[in-house]
Design an enzyme around this catalytic site. Structure first.
Site, mmCIF file in Angstrom:
data_model
loop_
_atom_site.group_PDB
_atom_site.id
_atom_site.type_symbol
_atom_site.label_atom_id
_atom_site.label_comp_id
_atom_site.label_asym_id
_atom_site.label_seq_id
_atom_site.Cartn_x
_atom_site.Cartn_y
_atom_site.Cartn_z
ATOM 1 N N TYR A 196 7.698 21.013 -23.758
ATOM 2 C CA TYR A 196 6.544 21.944 -23.399
ATOM 3 C C TYR A 196 6.946 23.183 -24.512
ATOM 4 O O TYR A 196 6.134 23.652 -25.266
ATOM 5 C CB TYR A 196 6.907 22.753 -21.922
ATOM 6 C CG TYR A 196 5.956 23.744 -21.711
ATOM 7 C CD1 TYR A 196 4.764 23.839 -22.213
ATOM 8 C CD2 TYR A 196 6.239 24.803 -20.437
ATOM 9 C CE1 TYR A 196 3.906 24.965 -21.848
ATOM 10 C CE2 TYR A 196 5.200 25.664 -20.199
ATOM 11 C CZ TYR A 196 4.063 25.712 -20.712
ATOM 12 O OH TYR A 196 3.372 26.764 -20.341
ATOM 13 N N ALA A 246 8.527 22.933 -27.445
ATOM 14 C CA ALA A 246 8.002 22.555 -28.775
ATOM 15 C C ALA A 246 6.619 22.418 -29.100
ATOM 16 O O ALA A 246 6.259 22.688 -29.869
ATOM 17 C CB ALA A 246 8.709 21.036 -28.961
#
Length: 233
Positions: free
Chosen positions: A152, A154
């Site tokens: 999430y 990233a």
């Protein structure tokens, strides 16, 4: 002093049935904007459109590249063009990366990064015609990645990187790109995660307050709205 008058601005709001998307759409409509609402749930989308008096809607998923084609076509046919795009769609997944299935990682990036890129490729020609604006709702995770939120975090960092690249690419075309990175907000997204359980989080901001701040940043023609900007009011 506001630099962008929302009156008669033609704005597509993607994720218009969500907690933030619906509130941003309401704020834009209150400012006089003409809306094209985009969402996956047709029944909820029509309800939001009815509440806001918006006549243009597109039912579609960001991961489907043809959604952008239909948004562009609808904007031309029903609004005569497009002055702005607000992308408030997104999904969350939690847990250590080693325990996160491949399909979950792929879905998170498809919705949070690849889908917005598909959409932008199709709508930027319209926005270049009008020297319009793009708003992408990223998250504080783009600034401060958290353990247990690897995929999430990233995906949000990638969306912010895309925005910063676009800002340079579109400078000569005078298209404003606004990257929004609010702190944790009580949208209910945590409870709708597609995988895992969220780590302990602080109390979140009010969706109304966050949406109001985003609309104000649009009227100010801002190019960046980081997490600290929400704490400053």
């Amino acid at each position: 002093m506001p630099q962008r008058d929302l009156t008669d601005q033609r704005v597509a709001v993607v994720g218009a049935t969500g907690a933030l998307g619906s509130r941003v759409a309401r704020g834009l409509a209150a400012g006089g904007a003409r809306l094209l609402l985009v969402g996956r749930d047709e029944q909820r989308l029509q309800q939001v459109a009815q509440d806001l008096g918006a006549g243009a809607t597109v039912v579609g998923d960001l991961g489907d590249a043809t959604t952008g084609d239909r948004v562009a076509e609808t904007a031309r046919e029903q609004l005569g063009g497009l002055d702005g795009l607000v992308n408030a769609a997104g999904i969350a997944a939690f847990g250590p990366l080693v325990d996160t299935p491949d399909a979950v990682v792929e879905e998170v990036f498809t919705t949070n990064v690849v889908g917005p890129a598909f959409l932008l490729r199709r709508l930027l020609p319209l926005l270049q015609e009008t020297e319009g604006f793009v708003v992408n709702l990223s998250a504080i995770l783009a600034e401060r990645p958290m353990a247990g939120m690897g995929a999430y975090s990233a995906s949000k960092a990638a969306l912010t990187a895309l925005d910063r690249s676009l800002a340079g690419e579109l400078r000569r075309a005078k298209v404003r790109v606004l990257d929004v990175r609010p702190p944790h907000t009580e949208t209910g997204l945590v409870d709708r995660a597609i995988h895992g359980e969220a780590p302990r989080l602080p109390d979140g901001l009010s969706p109304d307050d966050v949406a109001d701040r985003v609309v104000r940043a649009i009227t100010e023609d801002a190019s960046d709205l980081g997490s600290d900007d929400f704490l400053e009011g």
